[in-house]
Design an enzyme around this catalytic site. Structure first.
Site, short mmCIF file in Angstrom:
data_model
loop_
_atom_site.label_atom_id
_atom_site.label_comp_id
_atom_site.label_asym_id
_atom_site.label_seq_id
_atom_site.Cartn_x
_atom_site.Cartn_y
_atom_site.Cartn_z
N ASP A 183 -46.03 -21.07 -68.31
CA ASP A 183 -47.45 -20.73 -67.79
C ASP A 183 -47.57 -19.25 -67.62
OD1 ASP A 183 -45.67 -22.20 -65.81
OD2 ASP A 183 -47.11 -22.00 -63.93
N GLU A 184 -48.34 -18.54 -67.03
CA GLU A 184 -48.42 -17.47 -66.25
C GLU A 184 -47.23 -16.22 -66.44
OE1 GLU A 184 -51.19 -18.37 -62.21
OE2 GLU A 184 -48.63 -19.09 -62.63
N ASN A 185 -47.02 -16.23 -67.75
CA ASN A 185 -46.35 -14.96 -68.13
C ASN A 185 -46.73 -13.82 -68.31
OD1 ASN A 185 -44.88 -13.36 -69.74
ND2 ASN A 185 -44.54 -13.86 -70.91
#
Lengths: 679, 679
Positions: free
Chosen positions: A319-321
Site C-alpha cells: 500500500d501507499e507507495n
C-alpha cells in the site's frame, strides 16, 4: 467447510417467533447463531457440573474446556475441579458432553460448524472439528443466566456455522509496539466472538518488529529495541492456534519500509542513511525493485519467515507507495523504460511478481492491499480491499479471492453501527455466484498511530464484536438496537479475558486529574469522542512520542452515554413531546451537564494536562443549558425569546467544532430539541 | 556499598524544620530519602525538557531514562521527543544532567546511592553507578508537581542511599501460576519504590514452574502446562536487571515437593505415584535424602539452574518438612541411626549440607527459610526468617547473614502499618554491631494460595511500598499517618506501570453483579476485608481450583474507607463530641451505610454469586443504624433506652463475626461510638 447461506433459516425463525421481541430471539448471543430454537426450561448449574470430551479432537480442545470451566467458575463463584481439565478422567454422567469427529487444521476453510443442545438430560455439543467445539463452548458461556435460585442454561437447540471463512483482526504492532500480553488478551477476545485470523502488521516506517536471524540489523536497528523474538512469535502462534486462530504476518513492501532501510540502506531507491520515522503519514523510503540485491535479500528474508509462520498466507502490504524515490532515480527510470513498465504501478507489479515467485518457492500464498491489483498479477493472490468496496468487487469480478477491510477501519473512531451494517457481500452486489464465493470475509484494522498498549483495547473493543457478528452471522441479522443491547453484555464479559477497554478508562481519568475526584471529568468525557478519520493529526501534529494519555485518549469511540441521549431525544421528538417520563430523564441528564462545568473547572485549574479542555467543559454546560431551555420552549413556545434560536445556534455551532481533538457528541441532539440548524 | 546510618541526619532535618508539618518534609516521596533539603523555588517543565547522560553507566540507564521521560510525558501530556532516548544525541543545555561514574553489577552490596539537586540552572543527578541514578530518576518523578501555571519540580537537594542492601519481594508463581506480564509489571512497581530483589518461588506441591531440560518431566508433568520456558526466565532476568533488580530463584526442598515427584517418584521418601496437589497446606511428599539418586538428580538440576540464573544466590526453601514420610520409612530410619543423625532436623541438615556442596560446586551461595538453621550448617549460608523474629536474631548472633520476612507476610491481609512498623534492626535489638551488620534486609512475601493474576497486585500494592520504605529509609521514619498519606499518591502512580491493584476492583464488582450498577456493592466491599492470617481456608475449605472472583477476592487488605472512618471516630471521641464538622461527616457516612442494604439486596437477589453476602449486607446497615443512634445518645444520653447498649452489643458482636470469609471493618469504631464492648 460447508458454506451455505443460513440466512433463510434465520429468516424463518424470525417469522416463527415474529411476535416476540428481538431479545427473545438473540438473548446475549453475539455473533447470533445461524439457527436457534429456544425452548422452555432451565438446566441448572452448580458445583457438581462436569464435562466430558469424546471423539478425536485436537488436544487444544482439552485446554479450551479447562478455560471454559475456569471462566464459568469465575462468573458463578462455583468451585469446579475440572478447571484443571483431565481428558483421561472418567465422568459417568457428564452435564456437558462434547463430541468431536476429527482434529482441525488451523487453516482457511476448515470446518467450524457445531450444534449445541441444552436439554435437561444433558447438554450436548457436537462438531466435526475442535474449532467448531470451541465456538460452541463460547456460545454456551454466553447462554449462562441467573435467577433467584441460582445459575442455569436456558434450554435451546443451536445449529451454527460461519457465513465467511476469513474473519480477522489486524493489529499494527509497528506504529506503537504491542507487548506480548496485548496480543494474547486480544486473541482471547477474538476467540470469544469467533474471529479466526490475526493479521499481524509487523513492519512499518516506524518500526520493524520481528527478530530476523538472516538480517539481524532489521530488528537491531529498526525497532528501538521493541521487537518480538522468534520464540515469542512461536508462542503467539501457538496461543492463537489453541484458540482456533490463524496468524498471518504482514511485511509491508516496497513502501512503508523506512525501518528496514535503517539497517540496509543499500536496498533503498535513494541514498541513505535512514532513521526510524517519528512522524505519521506516508513517507518516501522505498525498496529499489530494479536491483537484484533486493530480491536476494527478500529471498533470504522470506525463507526465514516462511519457516517461522506456519500459515499458508503471507501479507506483503503493497500500500501507499508514493513513488517519489522511484521518480527521482534515473537508474530506476531507465529500468522501467528497458522493461516496458509504463508507470510506477507496473513497476510495483513487477516487484510483486518477483516477490510472488519467492513466496511460492517457500510454499506461501500472497495477500496484499488493493494496490497490488494489476493486470500483470496472476489471480492466485488475495486482494485486501481498504480504499473502497470497489476494489473488492473488482477483484472478485476479475477472479481474485478478496477480503474486505474498507468500512472496518476501527482506528478511525467511527460508530459501531457504521461498521456493523457494512456487509462484504450484500444481496445486491454486482457479482455472479462464482464471483461471490471469492469474497472470503473481512478484517477489522487496528492501525496504531494513535493507540498505546493502555488504550488499544478501547479502540478494538467492543466495536470489533459487532464486526465479528457481521462476518459470522446471516446477512439478515442487522437490527442495530438489538446489536447495541447485546454489545453491552459482550463488552463486559470480554473483561474476564484481561481486556482493558473498560477498566483503563477510569485509570486514565485518575491520571489526568492527579488522582482527584474523577466524577466531573468522567461526566464530560462520557459524551465526547476523539475526532474521526485522520483529523487528530490534522488538528494538532502528532508524533511517535506523543503521550497517549490525554483527554482524547481517554475518550472512547461511539460514546455510549451520548448515543443513548441522542436516541432518547429522537424518541421524545418523534413522540411529539408527549412522553413525560422520557422528558424527565432528558431534563435530569441535561441538568447534570449544565452543572458540570462548575465542578470541573477547579480540577482543571490544578491539572495542567487538562488546560486544553477548559472551553470543551464550558461548551458541555452551555449546550446543556440550551437543551433545558428548549425543553421549556417546546412546551410553551410563547415564552421563547425571539432571538433565542439564533443565539442558541451560534453557541451550538461553536460547540460542534472540535476541542482538544475531540467532538462533543450531544450537540446534534440538542439542536434537534431546540429545532435549530441541521442535526 | 557504604552502609552508614543516615538516621541522625534525618533527625537533624526534622529538628530544623520541626515547626512544619510532616508533609513539608516528605511531600510525596516514598521511600523517604536519607537527607532532604527543601528550598524555595520551582523548576518549570515544558515540552522543551531535555536530558543528557554523562560518565560511564551501564547502557541499561539509557533505557531507564527513556522510560522516565515516557512516564513524565504520560503524566503531563507534554510531547517529549526523548521518550526515544538516544545517548548519542548532543544536548547543549540539558534540563536534567545525569552523571554516573561506573556501570553497576547486579549483585548484593552494589552501590545504590545518589544525589539529586533540583536548581533553576539545572537538575543534576549524580551517582556512583547506574543503580543509584535509576533510584534518583524515580525520586525525581515523585517530585513532579503542578500549579495553575503548569508542571514543575520543587527546588531541593537530596542525598540518598538505602539502609539495607537486600530489599525484596517474593512472588509465589506456584500456588497460582503468574504469567509473564504479572512478573514484569510487579518488577516495574518494585523499581518505582526502590526494591532490588525478586525472590521467585518456582517449585511447590501445586506446581513446578521452570522448563528443565535435564529432567523435563519436572515441567511436563508437574505444571499443568503452566511453566516459564528458559527463554522466558532469561527475559525476566534481563527485565529485572534493566531495573536494577536481582532475581533469586527458590526451589523448595526437601518438602513442598509434590510436583517434582509426579515425574520422578523414585526420589520420594515413600512409594508413588504422585499427583499435583490441589489442596492447600503442608503435605507429606518429601525427597529421600538417604539415596544417592537424589543427589545425582539435584546435581544435574542445579547445574542447569545455576547456569540459567546469574545471581550468586539460590534459595533452597527448606521449610515445613513435616517428616512423616521419613518417620515411616525404615530404610531412612536405619540411615539416620547409621549416620548418627538424631532427628529429622539433623537429617535435613545432612541433606542441606549435601545440597550446599552442589551449589558451591556451581558457584552459588545458599539461602533458605529459618528451618535450615542448625548446628551442623556452616555460616556461609543466608537465613530467611519467617516463623518469628527470633530466628533472625539467633542467626545473626550465630554469625549467619540473615533477612527478615516475619512481619512482611502480605498474603495474610494485615494492615499496612503493621508491616511498616516492623523494623528488621531496631536500636534495641540484642546484637553486637558486627552481628547487626549481618542483617541484610527483608522481603515481603506474596504467597499465592489465595491470589490469581487478577487479584495478586491488590495484595502486593500499595502495602509493599510501605515495606520498601522500611527497608530503604532511616529507622526514624515511622509516622504512620504520613505514611498513609503518601501511600495514596504512590499507589495511584503505580498504576502507570500497568499494575491492576486499583482498576481490577471495579472490574471484579462488575463481574459479581453481572454488570449491573456496582455502587451499592462497592459501598459494602469498601469496608470489608478478607479474613486475616490463614482463616479463609479454615472457614471454608479452598482448593487450587477455587475461583478467586468472589466478594472476598474483590475485598482488599487495609480497607481504606473503613480505616479513615475508624480514625474519624477516634478523633471525634477524643474531642469529646465537640467537633461538629466531624460529627456531620460521620453521620453522613453512617446514613449511607444504613441505607445501603435496601439498595444492595435487589442486586443480590439476581446475582447468585452474591447470595453469601446477604447477611453481611444486613450487618453493615444494622451496625450503621446503631452508630446513628449512638451519635444521638452521646449528645442526649437521657433519651437512650435502658436496654439499648445491651441490645446493640449483641448485634455488634454478631456483625463482628466473619461472613463470606470477610470481616466488617467498622464494627470496632461503632462500638466505640456506642460505648459498648471492647473496641
Amino acid at each position: 467447510m460447508k458454506r451455505k447461506s443460513h440466512g433463510l433459516a434465520f429468516f424463518l425463525i424470525v417469522m416463527i417467533f415474529g411476535v416476540q421481541t428481538m431479545f427473545a430471539q438473540t438473548r446475549n448471543l453475539m455473533p447470533v447463531p445461524q439457527q436457534v430454537e429456544w425452548q422452555k426450561g432451565k438446566v441448572r448449574v452448580d458445583s457438581s457440573f462436569t464435562v466430558q470430551v469424546k471423539g478425536h479432537p485436537h488436544p487444544r480442545l482439552y485446554k479450551a474446556v479447562g478455560r471454559m470451566i475456569h471462566r464459568l467458575a469465575g462468573r458463578s463463584g462455583l468451585f469446579l475441579p475440572q478447571s484443571f481439565f483431565d481428558p483421561q478422567e472418567t465422568i459417568c454422567h457428564p452435564n456437558l458432553l462434547v463430541t468431536v469427529k476429527r482434529p482441525a487444521a488451523i487453516q482457511l476453510n476448515e470446518d467450524e460448524s457445531y450444534t449445541l443442545t441444552v436439554a435437561n438430560s444433558q447438554i450436548q455439543l457436537q462438531a466435526e472439528t475442535d474449532l467448531g467445539a470451541m465456538h460452541g463452548l463460547e456460545t454456551l458461556l454466553q447462554l449462562l443466566s441467573a435467577d433467584t435460585e441460582g445459575y442455569y442454561f436456558p434450554q435451546v437447540k443451536i445449529n451454527d456455522a460461519p457465513r465467511f471463512p476469513w474473519r480477522g483482526l489486524l493489529i499494527d504492532a509497528c506504529r506503537h509496539f504491542m507487548p506480548m500480553e496485548v496480543i494474547k488478551r486480544n486473541l482471547d477476545g477474538m476467540a470469544a466472538v469467533k474471529l479466526n485470523v490475526l493479521h499481524w502488521h509487523l513492519s512499518e516506517d516506524q518500526g520493524f518488529r520481528v527478530e530476523c536471524k538472516t538480517y539481524p540489523r532489521l530488528h537491531q536497528l529498526g525497532s528501538d529495541g521493541n521487537y518480538y523474538t522468534q520464540e515469542q512469535i512461536k508462542e503467539i502462534i501457538a496461543y492463537a492456534a489453541d484458540r482456533g486462530i490463524r496468524v498471518i504476518p504482514e511485511f509491508d513492501l516496497p513502501g512503508h519500509a523506512t525501518s528496514w532501510l535503517v539497517g540496509y540502506p543499500e536496498l533503498a531507491s535513494a541514498p541513505g542513511p535512514y532513521k526510524i520515522e517519528r512522524n505519521w503519514g506516508v513517507f518516501n523510503p522505498t525498496f529499489n525493485p530494479t536491483i537484484e540485491a533486493t530480491y536476494t535479500f527478500l529471498d533470504g528474508f522470506f525463507k526465514e519467515m516462511a519457516a517461522l509462520f506456519p500459515d499458508a498466507y503471507i501479507h506483503i502490504g503493497g500500500d501507499e507507495n508514493n513513488g517519489k524515490q522511484w521518480n527521482a532515480n534515473p537508474q530506476i527510470q531507465l529500468f522501467m523504460k528497458t522493461h516496458h513498465l509504463e508507470d510506477n504501478h507496473a513497476l510495483q507489479s513487477y516487484f510483486n511478481n518477483r516477490l510472488l515467485k519467492i513466496l511460492t518457492k517457500y510454499g506461501k500464498k500472497m495477500v496484499g492491499w488493493d494496490e497490488i491489483l494489476h493486470k500483470d498479477m496472476p489471480t492466485n493472490i488475495v486482494i485486501q480491499s481498504w480504499r473502497g468496496r470497489d476494489s473488492m468487487i473488482k477483484a472478485a469480478q476479475q477472479g481474485y479471492q478478496t477480503i474486505l477491510s474498507n468500512g472496518y477501519y476501527i482506528d478511525l473512531i467511527q460508530p459501531t453501527d457504521y461498521h456493523y451494517l457494512n456487509d462484504p457481500a450484500p444481496q445486491d452486489l454486482p457479482v455472479t455466484p462464482d464471483q461471490r464465493s471469492l469474497i472470503l470475509g473481512g478484517e477489522a484494522t487496528m492501525w496504531a498511530e494513535m493507540v498505546s498498549p493502555e488504550t488499544v483495547d478501547s479502540r478494538i473493543w467492543p466495536r470489533t464484536a459487532a464486526i465479528a457478528e457481521r462476518l459470522w452471522s446471516a446477512g439478515e441479522v442487522r437490527d442495530v438496537d438489538d446489536m447495541y443491547r447485546r454489545l453491552e453484555t459482550v463488552s463486559f464479559h470480554l473483561e474476564e479475558l484481561g481486556l482493558t477497554h473498560e477498566k483503563n478508562y477510569d485509570m486514565l481519568l485518575r491520571r489526568l486529574t492527579g488522582n482527584r475526584n474523577i466524577s466531573a471529568l468522567k461526566t464530560l468525557v462520557d459524551v465526547i469522542e476523539p475526532v474521526r478519520i485522520y483529523n487528530r493529526n490534522r488538528l494538532r501534529k502528532q508524533f511517535a512520542y506523543t503521550p497517549l494519555t490525554r483527554v482524547v485518549d481517554a475518550a472512547r469511540p461511539d460514546a455510549a452515554v451520548a448515543r443513548k441521549f441522542r436516541k432518547q431525544v429522537d424518541n421524545y421528538v418523534a413522540a411529539k413531546n408527549s412522553n413525560l417520563e422520557l422528558e424527565e430523564q432528558i431534563r435530569l441528564q441535561l441538568q447534570l451537564w449544565a452543572d458540570n462545568d462548575g465542578n470541573l473547572q477547579p480540577i482543571i485549574d490544578v491539572s495542567p494536562v487538562l488546560f486544553e479542555i477548559r472551553q470543551l467543559s464550558q461548551n458541555l454546560s452551555a449546550v446543556a443549558r440550551i437543551g433545558l431551555e428548549a425543553l421549556t420552549y417546546r412546551k410553551n413556545p410563547k415564552v421563547r425569546p425571539s432571538n433565542w434560536a439564533q443565539k442558541s445556534l451560534v453557541i451550538l455551532e461553536q460547540a460542534a467544532k472540535p476541542q482538544a481533538q475531540t467532538n462533543l457528541m450531544i450537540v446534534s441532539a440538542v439542536k434537534k430539541l431546540a429545532g435549530v440548524g441541521e442535526n
